[in-house]
Design a protein around this motif. Structure first.
Motif, short mmCIF file in Angstrom:
data_model
loop_
_atom_site.label_atom_id
_atom_site.label_comp_id
_atom_site.label_asym_id
_atom_site.label_seq_id
_atom_site.Cartn_x
_atom_site.Cartn_y
_atom_site.Cartn_z
N PHE A 49 -14.16 42.88 31.28
CA PHE A 49 -15.06 43.92 30.78
C PHE A 49 -14.31 45.23 30.78
O PHE A 49 -13.32 45.36 31.51
N GLY A 52 -16.21 41.40 27.07
CA GLY A 52 -16.02 40.01 27.45
C GLY A 52 -15.81 39.14 26.23
O GLY A 52 -15.92 39.59 25.09
N CYS A 70 -19.57 38.88 33.52
CA CYS A 70 -19.44 40.31 33.82
C CYS A 70 -20.79 40.87 34.28
O CYS A 70 -21.84 40.28 34.04
N ALA A 79 -20.71 41.69 26.32
CA ALA A 79 -20.67 40.64 27.34
C ALA A 79 -20.93 39.31 26.65
O ALA A 79 -21.57 39.25 25.61
#
Length: 136
Positions: A49, A52, A70, A79
């Protein structure tokens, strides 16, 4: 040790390596043929991160590496987000993220069982799909 595959080494990574006496290293982008070596050496995959990658997380999972998503402080779409990984709880904070990683490193049996759960869950979800349903 912390091994980062993807980020190119720059002054921040060199500083981290120096401060950690070489225990933190960035290896930059690697060809697929070399990723198996990194996966085989890994105990835990920590999702990167602030950005991601679901693919980057699934590759080590398929190699049997436990994964930690994350923190929730990282907003979507930065993410990994997929119904196939919903059972992997995202840590609420950075501190929880580090705690999950440490717990897996302290309990090697739990880490060894983490990735098969991810693979089994994805297979279970695919099996539940009805014909014509979009793959998730």
């Amino acid at each position: 040790h912390v091994i980062a595959v993807g980020p190119e080494e720059n002054w921040r990574w060199r500083l981290a390596a120096e401060v950690s006496q070489g225990r933190i290293r960035a290896y930059g982008s690697q060809p697929s043929s070399k990723l198996r070596t990194f996966h085989a050496a890994a105990d835990v995959y920590a999702e990167g991160f602030p950005v991601g990658s679901l693919t980057a997380m699934l590759e080590p999972a398929l190699a049997g590496v436990a994964c930690v998503r994350c923190p929730q402080t990282v907003p979507l779409p930065f993410a990994s987000d997929s119904p196939s990984i919903d059972f992997l709880t995202r840590p609420a904070t950075l501190e929880d993220f580090v705690s999950q990683i440490r717990a897996l490193l302290d309990d090697r049996a739990a880490a060894a069982n983490g990735a098969p759960d991810l693979i089994d869950e994805a297979a279970f979800r695919r099996a539940k799909q009805t014909p014509g349903q979009c793959a998730q």
